[in-house]
Scaffold this motif. Structure first.
Motif, short mmCIF file in Angstrom:
data_model
loop_
_atom_site.label_atom_id
_atom_site.label_comp_id
_atom_site.label_asym_id
_atom_site.label_seq_id
_atom_site.Cartn_x
_atom_site.Cartn_y
_atom_site.Cartn_z
N ASP A 296 1.14 -1.46 0.44
CA ASP A 296 -0.09 0.14 -0.28
C ASP A 296 1.15 1.54 0.07
OD1 ASP A 296 -1.70 2.23 0.43
OD2 ASP A 296 -3.60 1.64 1.94
N PRO A 297 0.83 1.78 -1.16
CA PRO A 297 1.26 3.46 -1.14
C PRO A 297 1.41 4.63 -0.19
CG PRO A 297 0.41 2.90 -2.78
CD PRO A 297 -0.17 1.78 -2.71
N ARG A 298 -0.28 4.45 0.47
CA ARG A 298 -0.56 5.45 1.28
C ARG A 298 0.14 5.09 2.75
NH1 ARG A 298 -6.52 3.77 0.38
NH2 ARG A 298 -5.29 1.99 1.36
N VAL A 299 0.75 4.34 2.42
CA VAL A 299 1.24 3.62 4.15
C VAL A 299 2.71 3.70 4.93
CG1 VAL A 299 1.15 2.17 6.51
CG2 VAL A 299 -1.30 2.28 5.10
N LEU A 300 3.23 4.48 5.02
CA LEU A 300 4.41 4.43 5.34
C LEU A 300 4.99 3.47 6.61
CD1 LEU A 300 7.29 5.46 4.97
CD2 LEU A 300 6.91 7.80 5.81
N TYR A 301 5.61 3.08 6.98
CA TYR A 301 5.44 2.07 7.65
C TYR A 301 7.67 2.09 8.87
CZ TYR A 301 6.30 -1.89 11.15
OH TYR A 301 7.16 -2.84 11.84
N PHE A 302 7.59 2.62 9.41
CA PHE A 302 8.54 2.70 9.38
C PHE A 302 9.25 1.98 11.27
CE2 PHE A 302 12.25 4.54 12.09
CZ PHE A 302 13.32 5.31 11.27
N SER A 303 10.37 1.10 11.56
CA SER A 303 10.93 0.23 12.72
C SER A 303 12.11 0.27 12.32
CB SER A 303 9.98 -0.98 12.59
OG SER A 303 11.02 -1.82 13.37
N ILE A 304 12.80 0.53 13.99
CA ILE A 304 13.52 0.54 14.43
C ILE A 304 13.50 -0.39 15.67
CG2 ILE A 304 15.79 1.67 15.89
CD1 ILE A 304 14.48 4.12 15.15
N HIS A 305 15.17 -1.56 15.52
CA HIS A 305 14.53 -2.86 16.33
C HIS A 305 16.50 -3.32 16.39
CE1 HIS A 305 13.72 -3.73 11.81
NE2 HIS A 305 14.26 -5.07 12.23
N ARG A 306 16.75 -4.26 17.46
CA ARG A 306 17.35 -4.92 17.52
C ARG A 306 17.19 -6.84 16.38
NH1 ARG A 306 19.55 -8.38 22.75
NH2 ARG A 306 21.20 -9.83 21.60
N TYR A 307 18.15 -6.47 15.50
CA TYR A 307 18.27 -7.70 14.79
C TYR A 307 19.44 -8.63 14.67
CZ TYR A 307 17.81 -9.63 9.74
OH TYR A 307 17.65 -10.09 8.46
N ASP A 308 20.04 -8.04 15.37
CA ASP A 308 21.07 -9.23 15.61
C ASP A 308 21.67 -10.02 13.92
OD1 ASP A 308 21.61 -8.37 17.97
OD2 ASP A 308 21.70 -10.11 18.94
N ASN A 309 21.74 -9.82 13.01
CA ASN A 309 21.90 -10.86 11.80
C ASN A 309 20.62 -11.55 11.95
OD1 ASN A 309 23.28 -10.92 8.91
ND2 ASN A 309 23.80 -12.38 10.04
N GLY A 310 19.50 -11.11 12.29
CA GLY A 310 18.18 -12.02 11.99
C GLY A 310 18.50 -13.32 13.19
N SER A 311 19.14 -13.09 14.64
CA SER A 311 19.23 -13.58 14.64
C SER A 311 18.29 -13.55 16.64
CB SER A 311 20.15 -14.47 15.61
OG SER A 311 21.25 -13.77 16.18
N PHE A 312 17.93 -12.66 16.66
CA PHE A 312 16.87 -11.92 17.46
C PHE A 312 15.27 -11.97 17.31
CE2 PHE A 312 14.73 -8.81 20.39
CZ PHE A 312 15.64 -9.35 21.94
N PHE A 313 14.43 -12.43 18.21
CA PHE A 313 13.56 -13.31 17.80
C PHE A 313 13.03 -11.54 17.30
CE2 PHE A 313 9.05 -12.72 19.13
CZ PHE A 313 8.79 -13.62 18.57
#
Length: 100
Positions: free
Chosen positions: A6-23
């Protein structure tokens, strides 16, 4: 996933990722949306624990604000999880003032 195309919605997230190993292991920087919504999903995956107020503020000022200004939203919804809070499961160091 609901708004990925949906181009009408902007989603932004800052999160711990640890190269994909963090839940839950989602939210790669390359996950940017799909179809007409491509570019409207902005992930800032952090590589490890320990990021605090200063780092989060810089991400907001240097990444989120320029993108949000260009997008010009009519409505802003904030879901501020506390995984980034000092002492919480995400092992980040955002203080009460940082959430302020």
């Amino acid at each position: 996933k609901t708004f990925e195309a949906d181009p009408r919605v902007l989603y932004f997230s800052i999160h711990r990722y640890d190269n994909g190993s963090f839940f839950p292991g989602t939210g790669k920087v390359t996950s940017v949306g799909k179809g007409r919504g491509a570019g409207k999903t902005v992930n800032v995956p952090l590589p490890s624990a320990g990021f605090g107020d200063t780092e989060y503020l810089q991400i907001f000022l240097q990444v989120l604000l320029p993108i949000a200004r260009e997008f010009e939203p009519d409505l802003l919804l904030v879901s501020a999880g506390f995984d980034s809070a000092l002492g919480d499961i995400g092992e980040m160091k955002v203080t009460e003032n940082g959430f302020g």
